[in-house]
Design an enzyme around this catalytic site. Structure first.
Site, PDB file in Angstrom:
ATOM      1  N   ASP A  50       0.833  -1.198   0.000  1.00 25.10           N
ATOM      2  CA  ASP A  50       0.000   0.000   0.000  1.00 25.10           C
ATOM      3  C   ASP A  50       0.877   1.262   0.000  1.00 25.10           C
ATOM      4  OD1 ASP A  50      -2.097   1.915   0.641  1.00 25.10           O
ATOM      5  OD2 ASP A  50      -3.266   0.207   1.369  1.00 25.10           O
ATOM      6  N   THR A  91      -6.887   3.817  -2.421  1.00 21.79           N
ATOM      7  CA  THR A  91      -6.648   2.415  -2.055  1.00 21.79           C
ATOM      8  C   THR A  91      -7.657   1.425  -2.653  1.00 21.79           C
ATOM      9  OG1 THR A  91      -5.499   2.992  -0.052  1.00 21.79           O
ATOM     10  CG2 THR A  91      -6.538   0.834  -0.072  1.00 21.79           C
ATOM     11  N   ASN A 112     -12.553   5.233  -1.967  1.00 23.43           N
ATOM     12  CA  ASN A 112     -12.754   4.455  -0.739  1.00 23.43           C
ATOM     13  C   ASN A 112     -14.198   4.657  -0.278  1.00 23.43           C
ATOM     14  OD1 ASN A 112     -10.104   3.567  -0.674  1.00 23.43           O
ATOM     15  ND2 ASN A 112      -9.416   5.363   0.478  1.00 23.43           N
ATOM     16  N   ASP A 174      -9.696  -3.770   5.621  1.00 25.84           N
ATOM     17  CA  ASP A 174     -10.768  -4.611   5.064  1.00 25.84           C
ATOM     18  C   ASP A 174     -10.779  -4.558   3.540  1.00 25.84           C
ATOM     19  OD1 ASP A 174     -11.762  -1.973   4.885  1.00 25.84           O
ATOM     20  OD2 ASP A 174     -13.178  -2.251   6.541  1.00 25.84           O
ATOM     21  N   ASP A 315       1.316   2.389   4.029  1.00 23.34           N
ATOM     22  CA  ASP A 315       0.441   3.514   3.711  1.00 23.34           C
ATOM     23  C   ASP A 315       0.276   4.436   4.917  1.00 23.34           C
ATOM     24  OD1 ASP A 315      -1.564   4.836   1.896  1.00 23.34           O
ATOM     25  OD2 ASP A 315      -2.909   4.284   3.528  1.00 23.34           O
ATOM     26  N   HIS A 363      -1.224   2.582  -5.275  1.00 26.58           N
ATOM     27  CA  HIS A 363      -0.995   3.994  -5.634  1.00 26.58           C
ATOM     28  C   HIS A 363       0.322   4.411  -5.020  1.00 26.58           C
ATOM     29  CE1 HIS A 363      -1.927   4.774  -1.470  1.00 26.58           C
ATOM     30  NE2 HIS A 363      -3.005   4.026  -1.615  1.00 26.58           N
ATOM     31  N   HIS A 496      -2.634  10.948  -1.265  1.00 22.52           N
ATOM     32  CA  HIS A 496      -2.570  10.545  -2.669  1.00 22.52           C
ATOM     33  C   HIS A 496      -3.978  10.546  -3.225  1.00 22.52           C
ATOM     34  CE1 HIS A 496      -4.188   6.802  -1.066  1.00 22.52           C
ATOM     35  NE2 HIS A 496      -3.314   6.969  -0.098  1.00 22.52           N
TER      36      HIS A 496
END
Ligand code: ZN
Ligand code: ZN
Length: 555
Positions: A50, A91, A112, A174, A315, A363, A496
């Site tokens: 991530d 994400t 998201n 998740d 991340d 990303h 991001h």
């Protein structure tokens, strides 16, 4: 006539029997050269790191050991110029695109979260109130892949083997577990910050398997919390990063400065959710992935199985400290060691050459605006939410429409078209008025009418990326493109979502079964990963795939 026909029939019969004899003869010599079955790997391991930018493969290369990233780059095939073909680069979108070979416009995962005008609220990408949590009493398990509109490569593998292939996916997030696992995963597991356990939902099963309960019973988070976060090597050796104490880094709770050591011990048995912000969150996830292999007998059935692992701590650390921080460098040096251990485990259990491995990212990340400013680079932070408030009052004054804008989300303005209609105002005029206002703001490169993108004065590349990110049912009306280096927040830390290379240039390295080692600088896209896996496995591409096979890497 009858005789003629008989002669003809006899001739045909004779000819057939001759050719049949010939076939038998030639088959005798040819049979051994055709394999009885299609060769496939025992296991596929997909790894999404991530927020891993492509340049991290090389920025810390000299400090990596032999068995982690260095092994991957040298034994594998690296598509060096792999880009994300849509925006916003978030994400959920990234995980969906990697595993579906598709883009948000088609797979439906446009963020998201996104705004649902019918419900009048934001919808979370994997929320599903119709299922229950399995493994905890918290609400963290009310999740499923139902919002994903297409199949994943993992679904296709399940179908191709008539559901004999097993698919297991895991991540602290998740969405990082659910979206790669697809609709038909045997098990998708994610982290419950309330209990420190891996959980799932009734979409997959009614109760956790014994091995997951056993894993949770070890309470590994307590082990990771037993030490404060100090750098792996002497801090003076972190020459790839800026100084430790920077005001633009985000503090942990109770910290006065964002400096080492970060005091984790105090959170043991108290705040399990912090696990995500520690580099050991990756170690923990990989421990779970390793445990799944013998417990689920992955790679042992004669059918190809799939283990999808997404590492999320990278991340959280990146958001908090930025890509030039010692914390980030330390996280990747630790991950390199974890990778070496993981590859060693796969070699031992599945066998070197018996598994297909790929590593990519969902990303990248923007530099912290404070870091960029400090180094005279173009950048800035923006409180984009204030644009909604300002525009709302300007529209009220100009068009007499109250609350004309539902929300500003995923770089998009979403209008309340019913409110505009009820006020007998002109939607097109309000939209143009908003665009005219937005393009005047500092840090805004452009604002465009998404539904009429063809007429926008934008580069083809940007039009393509915005169009690929636009889903007719879930997206907004006006897309706001920020100047390069700008980030839509004034708080410390970074994020991001942009189309720019820092957010969209990702690693894409395949290694192991069926992979010819090498490198290319040809342009590829995130969407090419799933069709390439499909090609290697000789299975159907996912149902929304638009990617192309990276033929150079196939042996
Ligand atoms: Zn992410
Ligand atoms: Zn992020």
């Amino acid at each position: 006539m009858k005789i003629k026909l008989l002669c003809f029939s006899l001739a045909v019969l004779f000819a057939n029997s001759v050719s049949a004899q010939k076939t038998v003869k030639s088959n005798k010599t040819a049979t051994p050269s055709y394999p009885q079955t299609i060769a496939r790997p025992k296991l596929v391991v997909g790894m999404v790191v991530d927020q891993m930018r492509w340049d991290y493969l090389y920025r810390f290369y000299s400090r990596y050991g032999q068995g982690g990233f260095k092994r991957l780059i040298n034994e594998g095939f690296s598509a060096e110029n792999t880009l994300i073909p849509y925006t916003p680069t978030l994400t959920a979108c990234g995980h969906s695109s990697v595993y579906t070979g598709s883009v948000p416009a088609i797979n439906g995962i446009i963020g998201n979260n996104w705004f649902d005008p019918q419900l009048g609220r934001d919808v979370y990408c994997v929320e599903d109130k119709s299922v229950s949590t399995v493994g905890s009493t918290s609400k963290a398990g009310l999740m499923s892949p139902k919002n994903l509109l297409v199949t994943t490569v993992t679904d296709e593998l399940r179908m191709a083997s008539n559901f004999r292939s097993k698919v297991i996916s895991v991540s602290l997030k998740d969405r990082g577990a659910i979206l790669p696992g697809g609709h038909t995963a045997n098990g998708s597991y994610w982290y419950d910050g309330a209990t420190g356990n891996f959980i799932t939902s009734t979409h997959y099963m009614q109760q956790l398997p014994a091995w997951v309960n056993d894993f949770n019973a070890k309470k590994l988070p307590n082990k990771y919390f037993s030490e404060d976060w100090n750098t792996l090597y002497p801090i003076a050796t972190y020459t790839e990063s800026t100084a430790d104490d920077k005001p633009y880094e985000r503090l942990f709770k109770d910290e006065k400065t964002a400096t080492f050591p970060h005091l984790f011990k105090q959170y043991a048995n108290k705040n399990y959710s912090l696990m995500t912000s520690m580099p050991q969150g990756n170690t923990f996830t990989l421990e779970f992935a390793k445990a799944a292999i013998p417990a689920e007998k992955l790679g042992q059935s004669g059918n190809t199985d799939f283990l999808a692992v997404s590492l999320s701590s990278t991340d959280y650390v990146g958001h908090q400290f930025g890509p030039n921080s010692i914390e980030l460098e330390d996280t990747y040096l630790r991950l390199d060691k974890d990778l070496e251990d993981f590859f060693g485990y796969l070699d031992k259990t599945i066998g070197k050459g018996n598994y297909l491995f790929f590593l990519t990212a969902d990303h990248g990340v923007t530099h912290v605006p404070g870091f960029s400013k400090e180094n005279k680079l173009p950048s800035g932070g923006l409180a984009t939410k204030k644009y909604k408030t300002e525009l709302d009052s300007l529209i009220l004054k100009e068009f007499k429409v109250k609350d004309a804008i539902f929300t500003l989300i995923n770089n998009q303005l979403i209008f309340d078209t019913d409110a505009i209609k009820d006020a007998k105002a002109d939607y097109s005029k309000i939209k143009q008025f908003s665009i005219d206002y937005l393009v005047k703001q500092e840090g805004v490169l452009n604002a465009v009418d998404i539904k009429n993108i063809g007429n926008a004065s934008l580069s083809q590349d940007l039009k393509m990326k915005i169009t690929n990110g636009y889903n007719a049912r879930r997206s907004g009306d006006v897309y706001i493109i920020l100047d390069a280096g700008w980030y839509p927040s004034l708080s410390p830390g970074t994020g991001h979502a942009a189309w720019n290379p820092y957010d969209s240039h990702i690693p894409n390295v395949f290694m192991g079964w069926g992979v010819k080692p090498g490198k290319t600088n040809k342009e590829y896209y995130m969407t090419d990963i799933a069709p390439t896996v499909s090609a290697l496995l000789h299975i159907q591409q996912p149902s929304g795939s638009i990617g192309k096979v990276i033929t150079e890497l196939i042996k």
